[in-house]
Design a protein around this motif. Structure first.
Motif, PDB file in Angstrom:
ATOM      1  N   ILE A 351       0.735  -1.192  -0.022  1.00  0.00           N
ATOM      2  CA  ILE A 351       0.186   0.280   0.153  1.00  0.00           C
ATOM      3  C   ILE A 351       1.031   1.267  -0.031  1.00  0.00           C
ATOM      4  O   ILE A 351       0.688   2.406  -0.537  1.00  0.00           O
ATOM      5  N   GLY A 352       1.872   1.137   0.853  1.00  0.00           N
ATOM      6  CA  GLY A 352       3.059   2.309   0.913  1.00  0.00           C
ATOM      7  C   GLY A 352       3.492   2.618  -0.507  1.00  0.00           C
ATOM      8  O   GLY A 352       3.571   3.955  -0.853  1.00  0.00           O
ATOM      9  N   GLY A 356       2.754   5.648  -2.916  1.00  0.00           N
ATOM     10  CA  GLY A 356       3.785   6.701  -3.014  1.00  0.00           C
ATOM     11  C   GLY A 356       3.930   6.934  -4.722  1.00  0.00           C
ATOM     12  O   GLY A 356       4.661   7.966  -4.900  1.00  0.00           O
ATOM     13  N   LEU A 357       3.395   6.195  -5.615  1.00  0.00           N
ATOM     14  CA  LEU A 357       3.562   6.593  -6.782  1.00  0.00           C
ATOM     15  C   LEU A 357       2.913   8.026  -7.241  1.00  0.00           C
ATOM     16  O   LEU A 357       3.439   8.408  -8.286  1.00  0.00           O
ATOM     17  N   GLY A 358       1.984   8.085  -6.543  1.00  0.00           N
ATOM     18  CA  GLY A 358       1.122   9.431  -6.805  1.00  0.00           C
ATOM     19  C   GLY A 358       1.534  10.320  -5.530  1.00  0.00           C
ATOM     20  O   GLY A 358       0.865  11.618  -5.344  1.00  0.00           O
ATOM     21  N   LEU A 359       2.473  10.113  -4.749  1.00  0.00           N
ATOM     22  CA  LEU A 359       2.699  11.179  -3.618  1.00  0.00           C
ATOM     23  C   LEU A 359       4.208  11.485  -3.614  1.00  0.00           C
ATOM     24  O   LEU A 359       4.983  11.294  -2.736  1.00  0.00           O
ATOM     25  N   MET A 360       4.589  12.276  -4.801  1.00  0.00           N
ATOM     26  CA  MET A 360       6.109  12.768  -4.708  1.00  0.00           C
ATOM     27  C   MET A 360       5.960  13.937  -5.196  1.00  0.00           C
ATOM     28  O   MET A 360       7.107  14.296  -5.681  1.00  0.00           O
ATOM     29  N   SER A 361       5.161  14.723  -4.759  1.00  0.00           N
ATOM     30  CA  SER A 361       5.236  16.285  -5.135  1.00  0.00           C
ATOM     31  C   SER A 361       5.351  17.290  -4.054  1.00  0.00           C
ATOM     32  O   SER A 361       5.417  18.507  -4.457  1.00  0.00           O
ATOM     33  N   PHE A 441      12.277   7.128 -10.609  1.00  0.00           N
ATOM     34  CA  PHE A 441      11.898   7.055  -9.102  1.00  0.00           C
ATOM     35  C   PHE A 441      10.528   6.002  -9.187  1.00  0.00           C
ATOM     36  O   PHE A 441      10.322   5.024  -8.163  1.00  0.00           O
ATOM     37  N   ARG A 442       9.725   6.453  -9.977  1.00  0.00           N
ATOM     38  CA  ARG A 442       8.286   5.424 -10.234  1.00  0.00           C
ATOM     39  C   ARG A 442       8.521   4.134 -10.408  1.00  0.00           C
ATOM     40  O   ARG A 442       7.978   3.042 -10.095  1.00  0.00           O
ATOM     41  N   VAL A 443       9.674   3.874 -11.477  1.00  0.00           N
ATOM     42  CA  VAL A 443       9.824   2.521 -11.714  1.00  0.00           C
ATOM     43  C   VAL A 443      10.613   1.895 -10.634  1.00  0.00           C
ATOM     44  O   VAL A 443      10.079   0.708 -10.433  1.00  0.00           O
ATOM     45  N   SER A 444      11.319   2.397 -10.079  1.00  0.00           N
ATOM     46  CA  SER A 444      11.736   1.929  -8.583  1.00  0.00           C
ATOM     47  C   SER A 444      10.731   1.556  -7.923  1.00  0.00           C
ATOM     48  O   SER A 444      10.817   0.311  -6.987  1.00  0.00           O
ATOM     49  N   PHE A 445       9.642   2.297  -7.298  1.00  0.00           N
ATOM     50  CA  PHE A 445       8.444   2.028  -6.617  1.00  0.00           C
ATOM     51  C   PHE A 445       7.820   0.824  -7.125  1.00  0.00           C
ATOM     52  O   PHE A 445       7.410   0.008  -6.539  1.00  0.00           O
ATOM     53  N   LEU A 446       7.675   0.672  -8.388  1.00  0.00           N
ATOM     54  CA  LEU A 446       7.142  -0.554  -8.938  1.00  0.00           C
ATOM     55  C   LEU A 446       7.878  -1.822  -8.483  1.00  0.00           C
ATOM     56  O   LEU A 446       7.290  -2.828  -8.616  1.00  0.00           O
TER      57      LEU A 446
END
Length: 577
Positions: A351-352, A356-361, A441-446
């Motif tokens: 879930i985190g 986090g994919l949408g919480l980087m701004s 960063f998003r690929v890393s989270f995925l």
């Protein structure tokens, strides 16, 4: 490899044992993130090329991976407290060496010695198992296991503060001071465990495992520099496979191996270790991504423009949340079991990372990610030692937890290599400087989310836990522990009696399985009573021996249900001890 006791009774553990051991774990974890704030400056500080400077980090990782299972086994054989102090002492020496040099090779030598302290984590968990009552053990092991993340999270802002306002060598002086304080507290507060494994140290197995691990981890950590398809990288991977296979064959033939591969192959141990690798992968991703995102300048369009210290403070709740999760884990595990808490922790991590994919701004969003991930990783990390302890004999606690800690280290190593490669391949070149992108960063989270999914699958394969703990009572243990063991254990119990029917104290009772291997041991109490847990149902031989009495061997069968009463009447003739 059986559970025995020393001749001297253990001192009663005080309430300060758990915080002191957890502090030791935090100090050890600090070594892993100590240089993160100055990574980019290391080539200049050491007067060397960037590819050479990375050895300052790689050396600590490699030595920690090698030391963890070895120190665990040495602790089982010769005393966990003794090996814990030795691990911390080697770390202090390494920190002082690094503090006094700016020369690359000397710095690498110091950092290699610092990595040996990683063995303190499984040693601390083993000490807790040997000394603490059952009702306190869950939360204590959870705190010790989480100390890896706690130390890493807290070290980031503190190291950044020191690096900004003092000479960078002060980081090592501070680490040496923390290590010395931990040694002092351990000497004053932590008693030695009376539990020992029988057998000798498997030196050949230790050398084989060390060689295999170095050959495996070296290309993982240096693959980006050497090229993943280069002859060096592929050759080292191939060599590691050969060495580890040969090592496995050797361990299976040893009477007292460094790692009992048969125990490791049990589903409860195997799937816990596989899940541990995935938890290690997911933990390190956030440690690599968030600090970079926070420190990138706002001019990039997505960077959050924070200072090194502020970035460290925003990531620090990752470790703090892990620490505060320990008592929550204890309650959940007591009610639902460590398998359920591991699954819950993995779900929270997913879930985190998904959120986090949408919480980087914004900086506050990084704080939210750190807290959520800290809670999930804390639950997952806390579950791992309980699952291992519940699946292995007490005499193998140190070695088994050492192997489990190694699995987490392998996970973080793989994570570092993969995420480093992703961020490098997706970076933008601005004025000759590689700048990580939001896409990277998003690929890393995925990738982290995918690792968690694999870990969740491994956790679902874990067998239902055996509620009956594997304890062994002896005359060195206090009466309360003996009474608890007699109430809950499913195994053999009874009394050792002399030829005249009187109780025989301090008689050694050995449990031998159908293959002739020692499966347990105990020392009879003052009233002649003994208790032995059985690893599995089946036929056994109980061999008893005491000073002034002849030896006795008695066969008995256990069905796997309730305890079986077996009284052992020793012959009356006197024999030499």
């Amino acid at each position: 490899m059986t559970h025995t006791t020393t001749e001297q009774p253990a001192r009663r553990a005080s309430g300060a044992v758990v915080p002191v051991l957890a502090f030791a774990g935090i100090v050890v974890a600090v070594m892993q993130t100590l240089l993160v704030p100055v990574i980019k400056d290391l080539p200049q500080l050491l007067g060397t090329a960037p590819s050479n400077a990375t050895w300052v980090l790689t050396s600590t990782l490699l030595s920690g991976a090698v030391a963890t299972p070895i120190m665990g086994r040495l602790g089982d054989l010769y005393g966990k407290r003794r090996m814990l102090i030795l691990s911390l002492a080697v770390m202090v020496v390494g920190a002082l060496i690094s503090a006094l040099t700016s020369e690359l090779l000397t710095m690498i030598a110091g950092r290699t010695l610092q990595g040996f302290a990683m063995g303190a984590i499984p040693l601390g968990i083993g000490l807790m198992r040997d000394m603490l009552p059952r009702e306190k053990l869950g939360s204590a092991m959870a705190l010790m296991s989480s100390s890896i993340g706690v130390g890493g999270g807290l070290a980031l802002p503190l190291a950044a503060l020191v690096a900004q306002h003092a000479d960078w060598h002060a980081l090592f002086y501070g680490a040496a001071g923390l290590g010395a304080l931990s040694i002092l507290l351990t000497l004053l507060v932590v008693p030695e465990s009376p539990m020992r494994a029988e057998g000798s140290f498997d030196l050949l197995g230790a050398l084989g495992l060390s060689a295999g691990l170095v050959l495996f981890l070296l290309p993982i950590t240096k693959g980006s520099d050497w090229g993943w398809t280069s002859g060096t990288t592929l050759g080292l991977f191939g060599a590691s496979a050969v060495v580890l296979v040969l090592w496995g064959v050797l361990e299976l033939r040893m009477k007292a191996p460094l790692v009992d591969l048969r125990t490791t192959a049990r589903p409860a141990v195997l799937f816990t270790n596989l899940a541990s690798i995935m938890v290690g992968v997911s933990f390190y991703v956030v440690s690599l991504v968030l600090p970079q995102l926070l420190q990138l300048p706002k001019a990039t369009g997505y960077g959050l423009g924070q200072s090194m210290v502020v970035a460290g403070l925003l990531v620090a709740p990752l470790g703090l949340t892990m620490m505060f999760t320990a008592p929550v884990y204890a309650r959940l595990s007591a009610k639902y079991g460590p398998k359920v808490t591991l699954i819950l922790g993995l779900l929270i991590i997913a879930i985190g990372y998904g959120a986090g994919l949408g919480l980087m701004s914004a900086p506050w969003q990084s704080l939210v990610i750190a807290v959520v991930l800290g809670a999930g990783i804390g639950l997952a990390y806390s579950s791992l030692p309980a699952l291992i302890v519940g699946a292995v004999p007490a005499s193998e606690t140190g070695a088994a937890n050492g192997l489990n800690t190694l699995m987490r280290s392998i996970g973080t190593s793989v994570s570092s290599a993969v995420i480093g490669m992703v961020l490098a391949n997706t970076a933008n070149n601005v004025g000759g400087v590689e700048i990580p992108t939001m896409h990277g960063f998003r690929v890393s989270f995925l990738i982290a989310t995918g690792a968690v999914a694999v870990g969740l699958l491994m956790a679902l394969f874990l067998p239902k836990p055996n509620r009956a703990p594997q304890l062994l009572a002896s005359s060195e243990e206090d009466d309360a522990v003996v009474e608890l063991a007699e109430e809950v254990l499913r195994g053999f119990r009874g009394r050792v009696l002399g030829a005249d029917g009187s109780p025989v104290a301090r008689a050694k009772v050995t449990l031998i399985d159908r293959r002739g291997r020692q499966a347990g041991a105990a020392v009879s109490d003052e009233d002649g009573s003994y208790v032995l847990a059985v690893p599995a149902e089946g036929a056994y031989v109980l061999a008893a021996r005491a000073v002034g009495h002849g030896p006795l061997a008695s066969s008995a069968t256990h069905s796997g249900e309730d305890a079986v009463e077996v009284d052992l009447a020793l012959p009356g003739e006197t024999v030499s001890a």
